[in-house]
Design a protein around this motif. Structure first.
Motif, short mmCIF file in Angstrom:
data_model
loop_
_atom_site.label_atom_id
_atom_site.label_comp_id
_atom_site.label_asym_id
_atom_site.label_seq_id
_atom_site.Cartn_x
_atom_site.Cartn_y
_atom_site.Cartn_z
N CYS A 65 16.35 -13.30 13.55
CA CYS A 65 15.32 -13.64 14.53
C CYS A 65 15.79 -14.90 15.24
CB CYS A 65 13.98 -13.96 13.87
SG CYS A 65 13.37 -12.62 12.87
N ASP A 67 13.63 -17.18 16.63
CA ASP A 67 12.69 -18.26 16.31
C ASP A 67 11.86 -17.85 15.11
OD1 ASP A 67 12.94 -20.20 18.66
OD2 ASP A 67 12.61 -18.28 19.69
N ILE A 68 11.30 -18.85 14.46
CA ILE A 68 10.47 -18.53 13.30
C ILE A 68 9.00 -18.39 13.71
CG2 ILE A 68 10.20 -21.00 12.73
CD1 ILE A 68 10.56 -18.45 10.02
N CYS A 69 8.35 -17.33 13.26
CA CYS A 69 6.90 -17.23 13.41
C CYS A 69 6.35 -17.82 12.11
CB CYS A 69 6.45 -15.77 13.53
SG CYS A 69 7.33 -14.86 14.82
N TYR A 71 3.76 -17.64 10.28
CA TYR A 71 3.04 -16.85 9.28
C TYR A 71 3.97 -15.93 8.48
CZ TYR A 71 3.77 -13.37 12.87
OH TYR A 71 4.38 -12.54 13.78
N CYS A 72 5.22 -15.79 8.92
CA CYS A 72 6.07 -14.68 8.48
C CYS A 72 6.44 -14.72 6.99
CB CYS A 72 7.35 -14.67 9.31
SG CYS A 72 8.41 -13.30 8.87
N CYS A 74 8.45 -12.06 5.91
CA CYS A 74 9.52 -11.04 5.84
C CYS A 74 10.83 -11.65 5.38
CB CYS A 74 9.80 -10.44 7.22
SG CYS A 74 8.41 -9.63 7.94
N LYS A 76 14.04 -12.52 6.50
CA LYS A 76 14.73 -12.67 7.80
C LYS A 76 15.59 -13.93 7.80
CE LYS A 76 11.25 -15.58 8.25
NZ LYS A 76 10.24 -15.79 7.23
N GLY A 116 13.14 -5.21 10.85
CA GLY A 116 13.76 -6.51 10.64
C GLY A 116 12.81 -7.49 10.00
N GLY A 117 13.07 -8.81 10.20
CA GLY A 117 13.81 -9.36 11.30
C GLY A 117 13.41 -8.77 12.66
N SER A 118 14.38 -8.76 13.53
CA SER A 118 14.14 -8.22 14.88
C SER A 118 15.33 -7.35 15.32
CB SER A 118 14.02 -9.35 15.91
OG SER A 118 13.11 -10.30 15.51
N ASP A 153 10.42 -6.83 19.56
CA ASP A 153 9.78 -8.12 19.75
C ASP A 153 9.68 -8.32 21.27
OD1 ASP A 153 9.25 -10.79 20.21
OD2 ASP A 153 10.39 -11.49 18.47
N ARG A 155 9.30 -10.70 23.09
CA ARG A 155 9.95 -11.91 23.62
C ARG A 155 11.46 -11.72 23.77
NH1 ARG A 155 8.43 -15.78 18.99
NH2 ARG A 155 9.15 -13.89 17.94
N ARG A 190 4.44 -18.20 18.18
CA ARG A 190 4.84 -16.90 18.71
C ARG A 190 4.12 -16.71 20.05
NH1 ARG A 190 6.71 -11.65 16.09
NH2 ARG A 190 6.56 -10.23 17.82
S1 SF4 Z 1 10.58 -11.15 11.22
FE1 SF4 Z 1 9.15 -10.87 12.93
S2 SF4 Z 1 7.39 -12.13 12.33
FE2 SF4 Z 1 9.11 -12.79 11.05
S3 SF4 Z 1 10.01 -14.55 12.12
FE3 SF4 Z 1 11.11 -12.69 12.78
S4 SF4 Z 1 10.03 -12.02 14.65
FE4 SF4 Z 1 8.69 -13.46 13.59
#
Ligand code: SF4
Length: 466
Positions: A65, A67-69, A71-72, A74, A76, A116-118, A153, A155, A190
């Motif tokens: 990814c 950038d970091i969201c 709340y995530c 996952c 990644k 993902g990830g993305s 994503d 973005r 985000r």
């Molecule tokens: S996996 Fe998705 S929610 Fe998590 S940081 Fe990457 S884009 Fe954001």
């Protein structure tokens, strides 16, 4: 009406207090914490070689990814390092070749998902390269019933990616929306304005993808009934075929990025319940069907049709059509389900690269299911997908009835019946309308691996059920 609503919420709140605990989302059974590092990889190889004919499902994990969201939760890797994706693709290509060799190149791939990830971290040339690589090793399908989906994503979706992905064979896309409110978006890091999403949705519709899914999250900072009403109105205007609403689990001790979220801006448990109720009411009033575990679909969507026909399944990507016998996951941390085995790849990129450089599959954990696991999996998956269980469909040990085998569980279910969450009779267990928010609790009754002292201590391995 208002009186009824208040009464219903008070009732629900009392049930939430009674049943509040953390619990799995049951994308597998047994769930991933049961997978062991001592798992003999040979068992997986034997299972894979023994299943040479049926259709396959492929999962491809792109962990990066930009950038970091905040709340995530996952698995990644946040990086902008030039060359990170190319280095990853080089190793992934080796794994694709090894898995294709193992499973045989003749099995039709009826399902594929890139997550993902993305996946949109890849540029268009890398997306093309990866799909060509999969096509040269596996038997991809370009007609008939197939589900090829990719997470986008908004973005980072590159110009030209939507027509390209359609031309490469994807027929479904899902967008991470989470919430449209600007303050909520800023507080989770985000920012993706509605206009940006609308433009992308218009393009997806223009290229005639078979379905479009949105992911939403409730329980985020600064969310309230007013922001949620506005988000839902925008969602309904864009009319995705599927909507998955996830409950945000704030576990900052476990997920470092969540420490950037101010706890005081989070909705209280009672507010979260109101948000969940508001989502259900609003989406159902707009014509969506609630298929279970916070998933909503339009009545003509394939998932609604599959649920009516009893062909809905749940796997690591959530709800999907039951189209393949085995699921082969490729990429760091991905999970495969083949025959009686679950296996998971290395969760750390360096281990993943090192194993493939040695010419070995990067499998680090696994689990071989027993007949008891498979019986319980059938029960849990039937409840979560069909919202009911036909007792006659269970393969019980010789000479036992369902209620004899699950004597202990029947006591918990009787209590749930008294609370209005389930309806029981000699032939069937059904989840009631009131019981839908507690679907995970009902499944947990049949989970042999949840041990009560740990659950009482609320060990945060799983997210909160409500
Ligand atoms: S996996 Fe998705 S929610 Fe998590 S940081 Fe990457 S884009 Fe954001």
């Amino acid at each position: 009406m208002d009186k009824l609503v208040t009464h219903s919420c008070q009732q629900d709140m009392a049930l939430v207090e009674k049943y509040a605990r953390s619990g799995p989302r049951y994308t597998s059974y047994p769930t991933a914490p049961q997978f062991g590092e001592q798992f003999p990889v040979d068992s997986y190889l034997t299972e894979a070689r023994g299943h040479h004919l049926g259709p396959l499902s492929l999962y491809v994990h792109i962990p990066f990814c930009r950038d970091i969201c905040y709340y995530c939760a996952c698995n990644k890797i946040v990086t902008r390092e030039p060359g990170a994706a190319q280095r990853y693709l080089t190793s992934l290509r080796k794994e694709i070749a090894m898995q294709a060799e193992l499973h045989g190149k003749r099995r039709p791939v009826r399902q594929m998902h890139w997550g993902g990830g993305s996946p949109t971290y890849l540029d268009n040339a890398q997306v093309t390269e990866l799909m060509h690589d999969l096509a040269s090793h596996f038997r991809l399908m370009d007609s008939g019933t197939r589900e090829y989906s990719v997470e986008l994503d908004p973005r980072t979706t590159a110009p030209g990616a939507i027509p390209l992905m359609k031309a490469l064979g994807f027929n479904r896309v899902s967008l991470g929306i989470q919430d449209f409110d600007p303050l909520v978006q800023k507080s989770i890091n985000r920012v993706q304005p509605y206009k940006m999403v609308r433009k992308l949705v218009d393009e997806i519709r223009h290229y005639d993808y078979r379905s479009l899914s949105f992911d939403l999250i409730y329980g985020l900072p600064h969310q309230d009934s007013i922001t949620m009403a506005d988000t839902l109105q925008k969602v309904i205007e864009l009319k995705p075929d599927r909507i998955a609403c996830f409950n945000y689990a704030h576990l900052p001790e476990r997920f470092k990025s969540q420490r950037a979220i101010d706890r005081l801006t989070l909705p209280l448990a009672s507010d979260k319940l109101q948000l969940q109720w508001q989502i259900a009411e609003t989406l159902q009033a707009a014509g969506y069907l609630h298929i279970g575990l916070d998933h909503y679909v339009l009545p003509g969507d394939d998932l609604a049709v599959a649920q009516r026909a009893g062909n809905l399944q749940r796997n690591f990507q959530g709800y999907s059509l039951l189209l393949a016998d085995d699921l082969v996951g490729m990429g760091v941390s991905s999970i495969s389900q083949v025959g009686d085995c679950y296996v998971q790849n290395a969760r750390n990129l360096e281990d993943y690269y090192a194993d493939l450089a040695r010419g070995e599959l990067p499998i680090h954990r696994g689990y071989l299911t027993s007949s008891e696991d498979r019986l319980r999996r059938h029960v849990i998956m039937s409840l979560i997908c069909n919202l009911s269980l036909d007792l006659a469909s269970c393969q019980l040990p010789n000479g036992t009835s369902f209620w004899q085998h699950f004597g202990q569980e029947s006591l918990a279910l009787e209590e749930m019946q008294a609370d209005g969450l389930v309806a029981l009779d000699e032939n069937r267990i059904s989840i009631t309308e009131q019981g839908r928010p507690f679907l995970r609790n009902v499944c947990m009754v049949f989970d042999q691996y949840l041990n009560p002292p740990e659950a009482a201590a609320n060990t945060p391995r799983y997210s909160a059920v409500i």
